[in-house]
Scaffold this active site. Structure first.
Site: not given
Ligand code: TMP
Ligand code: MG
Length: 286
Positions: A40, A38
């Protein structure tokens, strides 16, 4: 077997099983390995000096590319939906439609902002995004031993690519599945491409990309890194899967979520802002 696994931040449900998987992966060698991570809050830091670090969405949200009015709306969405994302008392079934709602509303707002492709690099440069300590060793080592790294993110592909490019580690062995921006002929954001990836449909995302996994058929051992329970499905498209070692960063609401993370990840890293453990494991198995 790996001294780093005695680090304070590390917990394991079943250390013997971890040891078996590591031994099996080490015996099979680097030609059988792929890493799926992943982005973020897994490859990037959750916090630095007590302050939260941005996600790839937040890099845009906090940038000059977004109007003050839109910033307030995006902040409102974050304040509404992030507590739901990390709420361990709600089931995935209950959270899923709400997460789709968050992503959909946020992308609609971003599209209204007429964001120019040419300004993304500066927004990233001026942001407080930080890869975790030890990222250079992580990316460089995988590149040196030709192990593919798939970054599978519900964030924004264009933004996260820029983060790793500016860090100097966007090597040719790195491939990204994510939400990509669709720009019109004058380079202005008009939509997002393809199927939306949110935190709970990484399984479906993986299955849409069978070609990628077909190419990596001989790499039947997977090191998986995530920070959300939705990340556990990122290896679902892998063919001939033999071993998967799942490492989960537990960044927030640590006490409430420890049990569910211990159940589903093989190794959990609590409030650990470094790549120390993944790096130590990689050095051991390759
Ligand atoms: P991931 O890390 O699983 O790929 O998910 C992305 C992260 O982004 C999740 O923890 C939620 C975050 N997010 C934001 O910070 N701002 C937003 O507008 C959206 C839709 C998600
Ligand atoms: Mg994440």
């Amino acid at each position: 077997m790996i001294p780093m696994l005695s680090k304070n931040s590390v917990s394991m449900r079943d250390p013997k099983r971890v040891e078996q998987i590591l031994t099996s992966m080490r015996n099979a060698g680097p030609s059988t390995l792929q890493v799926i991570s992943d982005f973020d809050m897994t490859l990037t830091r959750f916090a630095h000096n007590g302050k939260r670090c941005p996600t790839s969405h937040n890099i845009l949200d906090n940038s000059k590319l977004i109007s003050e009015d839109c910033k307030a709306k995006l902040k409102n969405l974050l304040d509404t939906y992030y507590p739901i994302e990390i709420d361990s008392t709600r089931s995935v079934e209950e959270k899923l439609p709400l997460m789709v709602e968050w992503w959909t509303k946020a992308h609609e707002l971003l599209v209204q902002q007429k964001i120019s492709k040419d300004h993304l690099a500066l927004a990233v440069r001026e942001s407080e995004a930080m890869l975790r300590d030890g990222y250079q060793q992580f990316f460089d080592h995988l590149h040196q031993i030709s192990v593919p790294l798939l970054i599978f993110s519900a964030g924004i592909g264009d933004v996260l690519e820029e983060v790793i490019r500016q860090a100097g580690v966007f090597h040719p062995n790195v491939k990204v599945f994510s939400n990509y921006m669709d720009f019109d002929e004058s380079g202005v954001l008009q939509a997002f491409k393809g199927e939306l990836i949110h935190i709970y449909n990484k399984r479906e995302g993986a299955l849409l990309n069978t070609e990628h996994f077909k190419e990596l058929q001989s790499r039947y051992n997977v090191l998986l890194l995530g920070d959300s329970l939705g990340d556990l499905n990122m290896a679902d498209g892998v063919m001939n899967l033999q071993n998967v070692l799942k490492i989960g960063y537990l960044n927030d609401k640590v006490d409430e979520r420890r049990e569910s993370y211990l159940k589903s990840y093989d190794i959990i890293l609590e409030k650990d802002e470094t790549m120390d453990v993944p790096n130590a494991i990689l050095f051991y198995i390759t």
